[in-house]
Design a protein around this motif. Structure first.
Motif, PDB file in Angstrom:
ATOM      1  N   GLU B 232       0.891  -1.091  -0.134  1.00  0.00           N
ATOM      2  CA  GLU B 232      -0.107   0.057   0.015  1.00  0.00           C
ATOM      3  C   GLU B 232       0.789   1.269   0.015  1.00  0.00           C
ATOM      4  O   GLU B 232       2.266   1.398   0.300  1.00  0.00           O
ATOM      5  CB  GLU B 232      -0.790  -0.004   1.168  1.00  0.00           C
ATOM      6  N   SER B 237      -4.098   8.579   6.341  1.00  0.00           N
ATOM      7  CA  SER B 237      -5.703   8.489   6.300  1.00  0.00           C
ATOM      8  C   SER B 237      -5.818   7.195   5.584  1.00  0.00           C
ATOM      9  O   SER B 237      -6.480   6.483   5.899  1.00  0.00           O
ATOM     10  CB  SER B 237      -6.482   9.720   6.296  1.00  0.00           C
ATOM     11  N   VAL B 238      -5.126   7.133   4.351  1.00  0.00           N
ATOM     12  CA  VAL B 238      -5.465   5.851   3.424  1.00  0.00           C
ATOM     13  C   VAL B 238      -4.971   4.881   4.039  1.00  0.00           C
ATOM     14  O   VAL B 238      -5.594   3.888   4.219  1.00  0.00           O
ATOM     15  CB  VAL B 238      -4.800   6.347   1.959  1.00  0.00           C
ATOM     16  N   GLN B 240      -4.304   4.247   7.171  1.00  0.00           N
ATOM     17  CA  GLN B 240      -5.013   3.736   8.354  1.00  0.00           C
ATOM     18  C   GLN B 240      -6.327   2.925   8.035  1.00  0.00           C
ATOM     19  O   GLN B 240      -6.759   2.027   8.789  1.00  0.00           O
ATOM     20  CB  GLN B 240      -5.371   5.054   9.277  1.00  0.00           C
ATOM     21  N   ASN B 241      -7.142   3.250   6.751  1.00  0.00           N
ATOM     22  CA  ASN B 241      -8.289   2.635   6.622  1.00  0.00           C
ATOM     23  C   ASN B 241      -8.020   1.485   5.669  1.00  0.00           C
ATOM     24  O   ASN B 241      -9.123   0.987   4.964  1.00  0.00           O
ATOM     25  CB  ASN B 241      -9.060   3.637   6.017  1.00  0.00           C
ATOM     26  N   SER B 242      -6.661   1.286   5.128  1.00  0.00           N
ATOM     27  CA  SER B 242      -6.569   0.141   4.258  1.00  0.00           C
ATOM     28  C   SER B 242      -6.624  -1.289   4.748  1.00  0.00           C
ATOM     29  O   SER B 242      -5.968  -1.715   5.445  1.00  0.00           O
ATOM     30  CB  SER B 242      -5.255   0.278   3.590  1.00  0.00           C
ATOM     31  N   PRO B 243      -7.583  -1.953   4.196  1.00  0.00           N
ATOM     32  CA  PRO B 243      -7.742  -3.425   4.582  1.00  0.00           C
ATOM     33  C   PRO B 243      -6.668  -4.267   4.461  1.00  0.00           C
ATOM     34  O   PRO B 243      -6.134  -5.253   5.534  1.00  0.00           O
ATOM     35  CB  PRO B 243      -9.021  -4.081   3.718  1.00  0.00           C
ATOM     36  N   ILE B 246      -4.204  -3.370   7.431  1.00  0.00           N
ATOM     37  CA  ILE B 246      -4.570  -3.985   8.812  1.00  0.00           C
ATOM     38  C   ILE B 246      -4.456  -5.486   8.678  1.00  0.00           C
ATOM     39  O   ILE B 246      -4.182  -6.179   9.661  1.00  0.00           O
ATOM     40  CB  ILE B 246      -6.259  -3.485   8.943  1.00  0.00           C
TER      41      ILE B 246
END
Lengths: 300, 256
Positions: B232, B237-238, B240-243, B246
Protein backbone atom coordinates in the motif's frame (compact mmCIF):
# COMPACT_ATOMS: atom_id res chain seq x y z
CA UNK A 1 74.68 1.99 39.87
CA UNK A 2 76.66 3.51 37.04
CA UNK A 3 76.41 0.27 35.12
CA UNK A 4 72.72 0.12 35.77
CA UNK A 5 72.15 3.62 34.39
CA UNK A 6 74.16 2.77 31.30
CA UNK A 7 72.04 -0.32 30.73
CA UNK A 8 68.93 1.72 31.34
CA UNK A 9 69.92 4.14 28.60
CA UNK A 10 70.80 1.33 26.19
CA UNK A 11 67.56 -0.43 26.98
CA UNK A 12 65.42 2.62 26.32
CA UNK A 13 67.29 3.22 23.10
CA UNK A 14 66.72 -0.34 21.90
CA UNK A 15 63.15 -0.22 23.16
CA UNK A 16 62.36 2.89 21.12
CA UNK A 17 63.27 0.98 17.97
CA UNK A 18 61.04 -1.92 19.00
CA UNK A 19 58.31 0.63 19.59
CA UNK A 20 58.64 2.05 16.08
CA UNK A 21 58.22 -1.39 14.53
CA UNK A 22 55.51 -2.40 16.99
CA UNK A 23 53.45 0.63 15.96
CA UNK A 24 53.17 -0.77 12.44
CA UNK A 25 51.79 -4.05 13.75
CA UNK A 26 49.38 -2.39 16.09
CA UNK A 27 48.03 0.18 13.62
CA UNK A 28 47.27 -2.38 10.95
CA UNK A 29 45.73 -4.66 13.55
CA UNK A 30 43.65 -1.79 14.90
CA UNK A 31 42.16 -1.12 11.52
CA UNK A 32 41.92 -4.55 9.86
CA UNK A 33 42.24 -6.99 12.80
CA UNK A 34 45.09 -8.45 10.77
CA UNK A 35 48.45 -9.44 12.20
CA UNK A 36 50.59 -8.28 9.31
CA UNK A 37 53.38 -10.85 9.42
CA UNK A 38 54.95 -9.23 6.36
CA UNK A 39 55.66 -6.10 8.39
CA UNK A 40 59.02 -7.41 9.63
CA UNK A 41 60.11 -8.10 6.07
CA UNK A 42 59.01 -4.70 4.88
CA UNK A 43 61.36 -3.44 7.57
CA UNK A 44 64.14 -5.62 6.11
CA UNK A 45 63.54 -4.26 2.61
CA UNK A 46 63.74 -0.76 4.09
CA UNK A 47 67.24 -1.47 5.37
CA UNK A 48 68.32 -2.74 1.95
CA UNK A 49 66.76 0.23 0.20
CA UNK A 50 68.85 2.52 2.41
CA UNK A 51 71.91 0.39 1.70
CA UNK A 52 71.50 0.53 -2.09
CA UNK A 53 70.61 4.20 -2.19
CA UNK A 54 73.71 4.93 -0.12
CA UNK A 55 75.97 3.08 -2.54
CA UNK A 56 74.18 4.68 -5.48
CA UNK A 57 74.84 8.21 -4.32
CA UNK A 58 78.19 7.37 -2.74
CA UNK A 59 77.27 7.77 0.92
CA UNK A 60 78.58 4.41 2.21
CA UNK A 61 81.26 5.95 4.32
CA UNK A 62 80.44 9.56 4.96
CA UNK A 63 78.63 9.65 8.27
CA UNK A 64 76.76 12.82 9.00
CA UNK A 65 73.40 14.45 9.39
CA UNK A 66 72.68 14.62 5.66
CA UNK A 67 73.46 10.92 5.26
CA UNK A 68 71.00 10.17 8.02
CA UNK A 69 68.29 12.17 6.27
CA UNK A 70 68.94 10.57 2.88
CA UNK A 71 68.86 7.06 4.32
CA UNK A 72 65.73 7.75 6.33
CA UNK A 73 63.96 9.13 3.27
CA UNK A 74 65.07 6.21 1.07
CA UNK A 75 63.94 3.64 3.58
CA UNK A 76 60.62 5.32 4.38
CA UNK A 77 59.70 5.71 0.73
CA UNK A 78 60.69 2.13 -0.13
CA UNK A 79 58.75 0.71 2.81
CA UNK A 80 55.67 2.78 1.98
CA UNK A 81 55.63 1.73 -1.65
CA UNK A 82 56.19 -1.91 -0.81
CA UNK A 83 53.47 -1.90 1.83
CA UNK A 84 51.06 -0.17 -0.56
CA UNK A 85 51.73 -2.83 -3.16
CA UNK A 86 51.24 -5.63 -0.64
CA UNK A 87 48.00 -4.12 0.59
CA UNK A 88 46.70 -3.57 -2.92
CA UNK A 89 47.70 -6.90 -4.42
CA UNK A 90 47.55 -9.34 -1.51
CA UNK A 91 45.22 -8.00 1.18
CA UNK A 92 42.59 -5.88 -0.54
CA UNK A 93 41.23 -8.70 -2.74
CA UNK A 94 40.62 -10.62 0.50
CA UNK A 95 38.87 -7.81 2.36
CA UNK A 96 35.60 -9.72 2.46
CA UNK A 97 37.14 -13.15 3.00
CA UNK A 98 37.38 -14.74 6.46
CA UNK A 99 40.14 -13.27 8.64
CA UNK A 100 42.13 -16.48 8.58
CA UNK A 101 42.66 -16.30 4.80
CA UNK A 102 44.24 -12.90 4.97
CA UNK A 103 46.39 -13.95 7.94
CA UNK A 104 47.78 -16.89 6.00
CA UNK A 105 48.34 -14.60 3.02
CA UNK A 106 50.38 -12.32 5.30
CA UNK A 107 52.58 -15.26 6.27
CA UNK A 108 52.94 -16.07 2.57
CA UNK A 109 53.95 -12.52 1.72
CA UNK A 110 56.46 -12.60 4.57
CA UNK A 111 58.09 -15.78 3.25
CA UNK A 112 58.02 -14.43 -0.27
CA UNK A 113 59.91 -11.31 0.78
CA UNK A 114 62.48 -13.31 2.73
CA UNK A 115 63.31 -15.56 -0.21
CA UNK A 116 63.00 -12.72 -2.69
CA UNK A 117 65.55 -10.87 -0.55
CA UNK A 118 67.91 -13.83 -0.54
CA UNK A 119 67.61 -14.20 -4.29
CA UNK A 120 68.00 -10.53 -5.14
CA UNK A 121 70.12 -9.03 -2.38
CA UNK A 122 72.11 -12.20 -1.71
CA UNK A 123 72.00 -14.26 1.49
CA UNK A 124 75.32 -13.09 2.93
CA UNK A 125 75.20 -10.19 5.39
CA UNK A 126 76.09 -6.74 4.10
CA UNK A 127 77.67 -3.86 5.92
CA UNK A 128 75.19 -1.05 6.50
CA UNK A 129 76.58 2.38 5.58
CA UNK A 130 77.94 4.48 8.41
CA UNK A 131 75.11 6.81 9.37
CA UNK A 132 76.53 8.90 12.18
CA UNK A 133 79.77 8.94 14.09
CA UNK A 134 79.21 7.43 17.48
CA UNK A 135 80.90 9.93 19.75
CA UNK A 136 80.45 10.36 23.46
CA UNK A 137 78.45 13.57 23.67
CA UNK A 138 78.30 13.97 27.43
CA UNK A 139 79.08 11.90 30.47
CA UNK A 140 76.51 12.24 33.21
CA UNK A 141 77.38 10.54 36.49
CA UNK A 142 79.74 8.24 34.67
CA UNK A 143 77.17 7.29 32.04
CA UNK A 144 78.30 7.87 28.48
CA UNK A 145 75.57 9.42 26.39
CA UNK A 146 76.50 8.69 22.80
CA UNK A 147 75.36 10.11 19.48
CA UNK A 148 73.47 6.93 18.58
CA UNK A 149 71.41 6.98 21.74
CA UNK A 150 70.52 10.62 21.33
CA UNK A 151 69.73 10.15 17.64
CA UNK A 152 67.52 7.12 18.30
CA UNK A 153 65.67 8.82 21.13
CA UNK A 154 65.28 12.09 19.27
CA UNK A 155 64.04 10.49 16.06
CA UNK A 156 61.66 8.20 17.92
CA UNK A 157 60.18 11.04 19.92
CA UNK A 158 59.74 13.15 16.79
CA UNK A 159 58.03 10.23 15.02
CA UNK A 160 55.69 9.70 17.96
CA UNK A 161 54.76 13.37 17.99
CA UNK A 162 54.10 13.35 14.26
CA UNK A 163 52.03 10.20 14.58
CA UNK A 164 50.09 11.68 17.44
CA UNK A 165 49.41 14.80 15.41
CA UNK A 166 48.21 12.82 12.41
CA UNK A 167 45.93 10.62 14.46
CA UNK A 168 44.37 13.23 16.70
CA UNK A 169 44.57 16.49 14.78
CA UNK A 170 43.91 15.76 11.11
CA UNK A 171 40.96 14.58 9.09
CA UNK A 172 42.87 11.48 8.03
CA UNK A 173 43.47 10.61 11.65
CA UNK A 174 39.82 11.05 12.51
CA UNK A 175 38.89 8.85 9.60
CA UNK A 176 41.46 6.26 10.69
CA UNK A 177 39.99 6.10 14.15
CA UNK A 178 36.50 5.88 12.73
CA UNK A 179 37.48 3.02 10.41
CA UNK A 180 39.17 1.17 13.25
CA UNK A 181 36.01 1.43 15.37
CA UNK A 182 33.59 0.41 12.66
CA UNK A 183 34.61 0.16 9.04
CA UNK A 184 31.13 -0.25 7.57
CA UNK A 185 29.63 2.68 9.40
CA UNK A 186 32.64 4.88 8.60
CA UNK A 187 32.08 4.12 4.95
CA UNK A 188 28.44 5.17 5.24
CA UNK A 189 29.55 8.43 6.85
CA UNK A 190 31.51 9.27 3.71
CA UNK A 191 34.92 7.86 4.65
CA UNK A 192 36.76 6.23 1.75
CA UNK A 193 37.85 3.19 3.72
CA UNK A 194 40.20 1.75 1.09
CA UNK A 195 42.14 4.98 1.05
CA UNK A 196 42.33 5.14 4.82
CA UNK A 197 43.57 1.56 5.02
CA UNK A 198 46.24 2.26 2.40
CA UNK A 199 47.25 5.34 4.36
CA UNK A 200 47.53 3.31 7.55
CA UNK A 201 49.88 0.91 5.81
CA UNK A 202 51.97 3.86 4.59
CA UNK A 203 52.29 5.32 8.06
CA UNK A 204 53.07 2.00 9.74
CA UNK A 205 55.67 1.04 7.16
CA UNK A 206 57.31 4.45 7.18
CA UNK A 207 57.88 3.93 10.88
CA UNK A 208 59.37 0.51 10.11
CA UNK A 209 61.61 2.23 7.56
CA UNK A 210 62.84 4.63 10.22
CA UNK A 211 63.39 1.68 12.55
CA UNK A 212 65.43 -0.16 9.94
CA UNK A 213 67.84 2.75 9.51
CA UNK A 214 68.22 3.10 13.27
CA UNK A 215 68.93 -0.60 13.63
CA UNK A 216 71.36 -0.45 10.72
CA UNK A 217 73.10 2.41 12.46
CA UNK A 218 73.43 0.58 15.78
CA UNK A 219 74.11 -2.92 14.41
CA UNK A 220 75.56 -2.33 10.94
CA UNK A 221 75.08 -5.78 9.46
CA UNK A 222 71.99 -6.44 7.39
CA UNK A 223 70.72 -9.62 5.74
CA UNK A 224 67.43 -10.75 4.21
CA UNK A 225 66.39 -12.60 7.36
CA UNK A 226 67.14 -9.73 9.73
CA UNK A 227 63.45 -8.95 10.07
CA UNK A 228 62.35 -12.32 11.38
CA UNK A 229 63.55 -12.22 14.95
CA UNK A 230 63.51 -8.46 15.35
CA UNK A 231 60.01 -8.27 13.90
CA UNK A 232 58.85 -11.07 16.14
CA UNK A 233 60.10 -9.21 19.20
CA UNK A 234 58.42 -6.04 18.06
CA UNK A 235 55.25 -8.05 17.57
CA UNK A 236 55.55 -9.39 21.12
CA UNK A 237 56.00 -5.78 22.24
CA UNK A 238 52.75 -4.85 20.48
CA UNK A 239 50.93 -7.76 22.13
CA UNK A 240 52.45 -6.88 25.49
CA UNK A 241 51.19 -3.32 25.24
CA UNK A 242 47.82 -4.45 23.95
CA UNK A 243 47.57 -4.97 20.22
CA UNK A 244 45.56 -2.23 18.57
CA UNK A 245 46.61 0.31 21.20
CA UNK A 246 49.10 2.93 20.04
CA UNK A 247 50.41 4.00 23.46
CA UNK A 248 50.48 0.28 24.24
CA UNK A 249 52.89 -0.37 21.38
CA UNK A 250 55.24 2.32 22.66
CA UNK A 251 55.06 1.05 26.23
CA UNK A 252 55.48 -2.55 25.10
CA UNK A 253 58.49 -1.62 22.98
CA UNK A 254 60.24 0.18 25.81
CA UNK A 255 59.58 -2.64 28.29
CA UNK A 256 60.82 -5.15 25.73
CA UNK A 257 64.04 -3.21 25.08
CA UNK A 258 64.71 -2.59 28.75
CA UNK A 259 64.13 -6.15 29.85
CA UNK A 260 66.25 -7.51 27.03
CA UNK A 261 69.12 -5.23 27.96
CA UNK A 262 68.81 -6.10 31.64
CA UNK A 263 68.67 -9.82 31.00
CA UNK A 264 71.81 -9.64 28.88
CA UNK A 265 73.55 -7.46 31.45
CA UNK A 266 72.70 -9.32 34.63
CA UNK A 267 71.88 -12.88 33.58
CA UNK A 268 73.30 -14.10 30.31
CA UNK A 269 73.05 -13.16 26.67
CA UNK A 270 71.87 -16.75 26.08
CA UNK A 271 68.48 -15.72 27.39
CA UNK A 272 68.19 -12.68 25.13
CA UNK A 273 65.77 -14.26 22.68
CA UNK A 274 64.10 -16.60 25.12
CA UNK A 275 62.98 -13.54 27.04
CA UNK A 276 60.72 -12.26 24.26
CA UNK A 277 58.86 -15.53 24.05
CA UNK A 278 58.77 -15.85 27.81
CA UNK A 279 57.05 -12.46 27.94
CA UNK A 280 54.66 -13.52 25.20
CA UNK A 281 53.66 -16.66 27.08
CA UNK A 282 53.20 -14.84 30.37
CA UNK A 283 51.13 -12.07 28.82
CA UNK A 284 48.94 -14.49 26.89
CA UNK A 285 48.27 -16.52 30.01
CA UNK A 286 47.65 -13.70 32.47
CA UNK A 287 46.52 -10.68 30.46
CA UNK A 288 45.80 -11.63 26.87
CA UNK A 289 44.47 -8.18 26.05
CA UNK A 290 47.84 -6.64 26.91
CA UNK A 291 48.76 -3.89 29.35
CA UNK A 292 46.79 -1.07 27.76
CA UNK A 293 44.47 -3.11 25.54
CA UNK A 294 40.77 -3.25 26.17
CA UNK A 295 39.50 -6.67 26.97
CA UNK A 296 36.48 -7.38 24.89
CA UNK A 297 33.49 -9.03 26.35
CA UNK A 298 31.74 -11.01 23.73
CA UNK A 299 27.99 -10.76 23.94
CA UNK A 300 26.05 -13.93 23.52
CA UNK B 1 11.03 16.92 -8.49
CA UNK B 2 11.94 13.37 -7.55
CA UNK B 3 14.95 13.36 -5.24
CA UNK B 4 14.99 9.60 -4.87
CA UNK B 5 13.50 7.28 -7.43
CA UNK B 6 13.51 3.58 -6.68
CA UNK B 7 12.67 1.47 -9.70
CA UNK B 8 11.59 -2.12 -9.05
CA UNK B 9 14.53 -3.18 -6.88
CA UNK B 10 14.85 -6.77 -5.78
CA UNK B 11 17.20 -8.15 -3.17
CA UNK B 12 17.68 -11.86 -3.19
CA UNK B 13 19.65 -13.70 -0.48
CA UNK B 14 20.03 -17.23 -1.81
CA UNK B 15 16.49 -18.49 -2.22
CA UNK B 16 14.93 -15.71 -0.16
CA UNK B 17 13.61 -12.57 -1.76
CA UNK B 18 13.96 -10.03 1.04
CA UNK B 19 12.65 -7.26 -1.19
CA UNK B 20 10.68 -8.01 -4.33
CA UNK B 21 10.49 -5.47 -7.21
CA UNK B 22 9.82 -2.52 -4.96
CA UNK B 23 9.23 0.88 -6.53
CA UNK B 24 8.64 4.21 -4.84
CA UNK B 25 9.89 7.73 -5.02
CA UNK B 26 10.44 10.65 -2.69
CA UNK B 27 10.01 14.24 -3.75
CA UNK B 28 12.43 16.89 -2.64
CA UNK B 29 11.49 18.15 0.81
CA UNK B 30 9.05 15.37 1.52
CA UNK B 31 8.81 13.36 4.74
CA UNK B 32 7.98 9.81 3.84
CA UNK B 33 7.45 6.82 6.06
CA UNK B 34 8.38 3.23 5.32
CA UNK B 35 6.48 0.85 7.55
CA UNK B 36 5.71 -2.82 7.75
CA UNK B 37 5.67 -5.72 10.20
CA UNK B 38 8.91 -7.22 11.51
CA UNK B 39 10.97 -8.84 8.77
CA UNK B 40 9.12 -6.99 6.00
CA UNK B 41 12.43 -5.89 4.46
CA UNK B 42 12.54 -2.26 5.57
CA UNK B 43 16.15 -2.23 6.74
CA UNK B 44 17.16 -4.17 3.62
CA UNK B 45 15.75 -1.29 1.59
CA UNK B 46 17.90 1.15 3.58
CA UNK B 47 20.93 -1.06 3.03
CA UNK B 48 20.36 -1.02 -0.71
CA UNK B 49 19.82 2.74 -0.77
CA UNK B 50 23.02 3.47 1.15
CA UNK B 51 25.20 1.03 -0.79
CA UNK B 52 25.65 -1.70 1.81
CA UNK B 53 23.93 -4.15 -0.53
CA UNK B 54 23.84 -4.04 -4.27
CA UNK B 55 20.30 -4.76 -5.47
CA UNK B 56 20.01 -8.03 -7.36
CA UNK B 57 17.75 -6.27 -9.86
CA UNK B 58 16.46 -2.77 -10.41
CA UNK B 59 17.74 0.76 -10.30
CA UNK B 60 18.00 3.49 -7.71
CA UNK B 61 18.23 7.08 -8.91
CA UNK B 62 19.29 9.86 -6.60
CA UNK B 63 19.18 13.39 -7.94
CA UNK B 64 18.81 11.91 -11.41
CA UNK B 65 21.92 9.74 -11.05
CA UNK B 66 21.90 5.92 -10.95
CA UNK B 67 23.52 4.92 -7.66
CA UNK B 68 22.81 1.20 -7.27
CA UNK B 69 26.01 -0.71 -6.61
CA UNK B 70 28.04 2.36 -5.73
CA UNK B 71 30.20 2.27 -2.62
CA UNK B 72 28.63 3.58 0.61
CA UNK B 73 31.09 6.48 0.92
CA UNK B 74 30.31 7.64 -2.62
CA UNK B 75 26.60 7.64 -1.91
CA UNK B 76 27.19 9.51 1.33
CA UNK B 77 29.18 12.13 -0.58
CA UNK B 78 26.28 12.53 -3.02
CA UNK B 79 24.13 13.59 -0.10
CA UNK B 80 22.32 10.56 1.28
CA UNK B 81 22.91 9.48 4.85
CA UNK B 82 21.32 7.28 7.47
CA UNK B 83 21.03 6.29 11.09
CA UNK B 84 20.86 2.75 12.39
CA UNK B 85 18.18 0.69 14.04
CA UNK B 86 20.73 -0.74 16.46
CA UNK B 87 22.95 2.16 17.44
CA UNK B 88 26.27 2.16 15.63
CA UNK B 89 28.24 5.11 16.91
CA UNK B 90 32.01 5.24 17.01
CA UNK B 91 31.82 4.38 20.69
CA UNK B 92 35.42 4.95 21.74
CA UNK B 93 35.61 8.34 20.08
CA UNK B 94 34.38 11.61 21.53
CA UNK B 95 30.86 12.84 20.86
CA UNK B 96 32.19 15.86 18.99
CA UNK B 97 34.48 13.81 16.78
CA UNK B 98 31.67 11.45 15.89
CA UNK B 99 29.98 14.43 14.31
CA UNK B 100 33.19 15.75 12.77
CA UNK B 101 33.96 12.45 11.04
CA UNK B 102 30.87 12.73 8.89
CA UNK B 103 31.95 16.19 7.80
CA UNK B 104 35.61 15.45 7.02
CA UNK B 105 34.65 14.52 3.46
CA UNK B 106 33.88 18.19 2.86
CA UNK B 107 37.11 19.49 4.33
CA UNK B 108 39.35 20.82 1.62
CA UNK B 109 42.79 21.19 3.17
CA UNK B 110 45.58 18.85 2.01
CA UNK B 111 47.85 16.76 4.20
CA UNK B 112 50.63 19.21 3.29
CA UNK B 113 48.57 21.98 4.85
CA UNK B 114 48.20 19.84 7.95
CA UNK B 115 51.92 19.00 8.02
CA UNK B 116 52.84 22.67 7.89
CA UNK B 117 49.92 23.65 10.13
CA UNK B 118 48.94 26.34 7.63
CA UNK B 119 46.19 28.86 8.13
CA UNK B 120 43.96 26.85 5.78
CA UNK B 121 44.32 23.82 7.97
CA UNK B 122 43.74 25.63 11.26
CA UNK B 123 40.73 27.49 9.94
CA UNK B 124 39.17 24.38 8.42
CA UNK B 125 39.55 22.44 11.67
CA UNK B 126 38.25 25.32 13.73
CA UNK B 127 35.27 25.92 11.45
CA UNK B 128 34.39 22.24 11.47
CA UNK B 129 34.65 22.09 15.25
CA UNK B 130 32.34 25.07 15.65
CA UNK B 131 29.86 23.79 13.12
CA UNK B 132 29.79 20.37 14.79
CA UNK B 133 29.21 21.93 18.20
CA UNK B 134 26.35 23.89 16.69
CA UNK B 135 24.82 20.68 15.33
CA UNK B 136 25.18 19.07 18.74
CA UNK B 137 23.29 21.95 20.30
CA UNK B 138 20.15 20.91 18.37
CA UNK B 139 19.75 18.14 20.90
CA UNK B 140 21.50 20.00 23.70
CA UNK B 141 24.46 17.64 23.50
CA UNK B 142 27.15 20.31 23.26
CA UNK B 143 27.93 20.06 26.96
CA UNK B 144 28.89 16.41 26.44
CA UNK B 145 31.00 17.08 23.35
CA UNK B 146 34.16 15.68 24.89
CA UNK B 147 32.67 12.56 26.47
CA UNK B 148 33.13 9.20 24.84
CA UNK B 149 30.15 8.50 22.61
CA UNK B 150 29.67 5.08 24.19
CA UNK B 151 29.22 6.64 27.63
CA UNK B 152 26.08 8.56 26.71
CA UNK B 153 22.71 7.29 27.89
CA UNK B 154 20.69 5.38 25.32
CA UNK B 155 18.37 8.17 24.24
CA UNK B 156 21.23 10.58 23.69
CA UNK B 157 23.12 8.00 21.65
CA UNK B 158 20.10 7.83 19.35
CA UNK B 159 20.11 11.61 19.07
CA UNK B 160 23.85 11.66 18.43
CA UNK B 161 23.32 9.28 15.50
CA UNK B 162 21.04 11.85 13.93
CA UNK B 163 23.52 14.65 14.58
CA UNK B 164 26.36 12.60 13.11
CA UNK B 165 24.29 11.98 10.00
CA UNK B 166 23.60 15.73 9.73
CA UNK B 167 27.35 16.27 9.82
CA UNK B 168 27.64 14.72 6.37
CA UNK B 169 25.55 17.61 5.01
CA UNK B 170 22.86 15.38 3.52
CA UNK B 171 19.95 16.18 1.26
CA UNK B 172 18.18 12.97 2.18
CA UNK B 173 18.37 11.43 5.62
CA UNK B 174 17.13 7.89 6.21
CA UNK B 175 16.14 7.34 9.82
CA UNK B 176 15.95 3.69 10.83
CA UNK B 177 13.59 3.46 13.82
CA UNK B 178 14.82 6.61 15.56
CA UNK B 179 12.30 6.19 18.36
CA UNK B 180 13.07 2.55 19.14
CA UNK B 181 13.20 2.03 22.88
CA UNK B 182 12.10 5.56 23.68
CA UNK B 183 9.21 6.34 26.00
CA UNK B 184 6.15 8.38 25.05
CA UNK B 185 7.62 11.68 26.18
CA UNK B 186 10.94 11.13 24.38
CA UNK B 187 9.19 10.03 21.19
CA UNK B 188 7.11 13.17 21.25
CA UNK B 189 10.10 15.47 21.57
CA UNK B 190 11.90 13.47 18.87
CA UNK B 191 8.97 14.10 16.51
CA UNK B 192 9.31 17.81 17.07
CA UNK B 193 13.04 17.71 16.51
CA UNK B 194 12.71 15.78 13.26
CA UNK B 195 10.23 18.37 12.01
CA UNK B 196 12.57 21.15 13.06
CA UNK B 197 15.75 19.82 11.47
CA UNK B 198 13.84 19.06 8.31
CA UNK B 199 12.84 22.68 8.09
CA UNK B 200 16.17 24.17 9.23
CA UNK B 201 18.35 22.03 6.99
CA UNK B 202 15.97 21.83 4.07
CA UNK B 203 16.01 18.05 4.35
CA UNK B 204 14.13 15.25 2.74
CA UNK B 205 13.40 12.48 5.22
CA UNK B 206 12.74 8.78 4.83
CA UNK B 207 11.59 7.29 8.09
CA UNK B 208 11.32 3.66 9.15
CA UNK B 209 9.35 3.40 12.34
CA UNK B 210 7.35 0.96 14.39
CA UNK B 211 5.69 3.63 16.47
CA UNK B 212 2.48 4.15 14.51
CA UNK B 213 1.68 7.33 16.32
CA UNK B 214 4.98 8.86 15.26
CA UNK B 215 4.58 7.75 11.65
CA UNK B 216 0.98 8.85 11.29
CA UNK B 217 1.74 12.09 13.09
CA UNK B 218 4.52 13.43 10.92
CA UNK B 219 4.70 11.53 7.62
CA UNK B 220 3.10 13.03 4.55
CA UNK B 221 3.13 9.84 2.60
CA UNK B 222 3.66 6.25 3.68
CA UNK B 223 4.78 3.11 1.88
CA UNK B 224 3.82 -0.17 3.50
CA UNK B 225 5.95 -3.25 2.98
CA UNK B 226 5.04 -6.82 3.81
CA UNK B 227 7.25 -9.80 2.99
CA UNK B 228 9.36 -7.59 0.76
CA UNK B 229 6.43 -6.42 -1.36
CA UNK B 230 4.78 -3.01 -1.37
CA UNK B 231 1.18 -3.57 -0.35
CA UNK B 232 0.00 0.00 0.00
CA UNK B 233 1.08 3.59 -0.52
CA UNK B 234 -0.63 6.84 0.35
CA UNK B 235 -1.39 9.47 2.95
CA UNK B 236 -1.70 8.45 6.62
CA UNK B 237 -5.48 8.40 6.43
CA UNK B 238 -5.43 6.10 3.39
CA UNK B 239 -3.02 3.76 5.18
CA UNK B 240 -5.05 3.70 8.39
CA UNK B 241 -8.14 2.60 6.53
CA UNK B 242 -6.53 0.15 4.15
CA UNK B 243 -7.77 -3.40 4.67
CA UNK B 244 -4.50 -4.78 3.25
CA UNK B 245 -2.47 -2.93 5.85
CA UNK B 246 -4.71 -3.99 8.69
CA UNK B 247 -4.49 -7.56 7.48
CA UNK B 248 -0.69 -7.44 7.30
CA UNK B 249 -0.42 -6.11 10.83
CA UNK B 250 -3.24 -7.93 12.57
CA UNK B 251 -3.90 -10.97 10.41
CA UNK B 252 -7.14 -12.00 8.71
CA UNK B 253 -10.27 -12.22 10.75
CA UNK B 254 -11.51 -15.76 10.72
CA UNK B 255 -15.08 -16.11 9.56
CA UNK B 256 -17.05 -18.89 11.19
Amino acid sequence: MQDFLQHLLNGISLGSIYALIALGYTMVYGILQLINFAHSDVYMVGAFAAYYVASLVGLQDSPGFSTLLVLLAASMVACSLLALAIERLAYRPLRKAPKLNILITAIGVSLFLQYFGQAVFGAEPKKFPAVLENKVLVSVAGVDVKTFDIAVLFITVVMMLVLNFIIFKTKLGKAMRAVSTNMKVASMMGVNTDRIIAFTFIVGSSLAGVGSVLVGMKYPSIDPLMGTLFGLKAFVAAVLGGIGSIPGAVLGGIIMGLSEEMVVAYLSSTYRDALAFGILIVILVFKPSGLLGKSQIEKV
Amino acid sequence: MKLLDVRSITMQFGGLKAVDSLSFHIKKGELMGLIGPNGAGKTTVFNMLTGVYKPTLGEIHFNGQAIQGRKPFEISRLGMTRTFQNIRLFKEISVLENVMIGATQHQKYSMLDAALITADYSQAEKALREKSLELLSIFGLESKAYDEAGSLPYGEQRELEIVRALGTQPQLICLDEPAAGMNHQETHSLMETIAKIRKDFNLTVLLIEHDMKLVMGICERIVVLDHGVKIEEGTPSVIQNSPKVIEAYLGVEEVH
